[in-house]
Design a protein around this motif. Structure first.
Motif, short mmCIF file in Angstrom:
data_model
loop_
_atom_site.label_atom_id
_atom_site.label_comp_id
_atom_site.label_asym_id
_atom_site.label_seq_id
_atom_site.Cartn_x
_atom_site.Cartn_y
_atom_site.Cartn_z
N THR A 98 0.84 -1.20 0.00
CA THR A 98 0.00 0.00 0.00
C THR A 98 0.87 1.25 0.00
N ARG A 101 1.87 1.74 -3.49
CA ARG A 101 0.78 2.37 -4.23
C ARG A 101 0.73 3.87 -3.99
N GLU A 105 0.82 5.50 -7.60
CA GLU A 105 -0.49 5.66 -8.21
C GLU A 105 -0.88 7.12 -8.47
N HIS A 153 -7.45 -0.12 -11.03
CA HIS A 153 -6.07 0.28 -10.75
C HIS A 153 -5.13 -0.16 -11.88
N ILE A 172 0.75 -5.19 -7.44
CA ILE A 172 -0.34 -4.45 -6.80
C ILE A 172 -1.62 -5.26 -6.85
N VAL A 220 -5.57 6.61 -1.71
CA VAL A 220 -4.53 5.70 -1.23
C VAL A 220 -4.23 5.97 0.24
#
Length: 231
Positions: A98, A101, A105, A153, A172, A220
């Motif tokens: 995470t 990400r 992201e 995603h 991911i 996120v």
């Protein structure tokens, strides 16, 4: 009884390394592994070759097969992620993924707002609407939600037009799936996270890179906070 394949032996040894059952520095021998798993030397060699390519072990003549520390492992290998999700390092893996990400992201969403095609933007919007619909119905822990979440995603990373970012899709997705399969995804999604998924899609749809990056950063952050709280 059928003899074990190199794949099953790879999984067996890999899980033991991933969950700490075989500590870094442990030295194994081909003969010992052959006897332990009741397989041929060829099967053992192939299993060790795969583990060596993943950075889990190192094989040296007259020494044997030495288990390497986690810092040497191919951390984004989806097979390794699967082993860790099934073991005691699961929680830390989910946090680490995470955090990954959170690092990539928002940039991927910014680039997607600049580079995605009309078809990709339409699909991102559709997937966000599907997530909102399923979430409102309390189906955040359903197979349908998981499928839409991974696709959402995945497409943002792909539509960034950056091959390096797109390469993060598999790990991911593996972490998102692992979190769901271990019962850590709530039926009613975090409202802030879900809202910002929708807003990210809308920003990409209107070619707004600042908005896409900001709303992605927010969802996120919400997911990371939820992950840390639940584990």
């Amino acid at each position: 009884m059928a003899r074990a394949s190199h794949g099953s032996v790879t999984d067996a040894i890999g899980r033991r390394i991933a969950d700490g059952g075989l500590a870094p520095g442990t030295v194994l021998t081909l003969g010992g592994l052959e006897a332990e798993y009741g397989v041929s030397r060829t099967v053992v060699r192939e299993a060790v070759r795969v583990l060596e390519a993943m950075g889990l072990v190192e094989q040296r003549r007259r020494v044997g097969v030495t288990v390497r520390p986690p810092s040497a492992w191919s951390a984004l290998d989806t097979r390794l992620i699967g082993w860790q999700l099934a073991g005691p390092r699961r929680d830390q893996l989910i946090v680490n993924t995470t955090e990954l990400r959170a690092a990539i992201e928002p940039i991927a969403a910014r680039l997607s707002a600049q580079r995605s095609t009309d078809v990709q933007r339409g699909e991102i919007l559709r997937l966000a609407e599907e997530l909102a619909r399923l979430g409102a119905a309390g189906l955040g822990n359903s197979a349908e939600y998981l499928e839409a979440d991974i696709a959402f995603h995945d497409l943002i990373l792909v539509s960034s037009g950056n091959l390096m970012l797109a390469a993060a899709r598999a790990p991911i997705a593996a972490a998102i799936e692992g979190r769901a399969l271990h019962g850590l995804t709530p039926g009613v999604p975090n409202p802030d996270a879900l809202h910002n998924h929708v807003e990210t899609a809308a920003a990409i749809g209107r070619a707004d890179p600042d908005g896409a990056e900001e709303h992605t950063r927010r969802y996120v952050a919400a997911v990371l906070s939820e992950v840390r709280h639940t584990i």
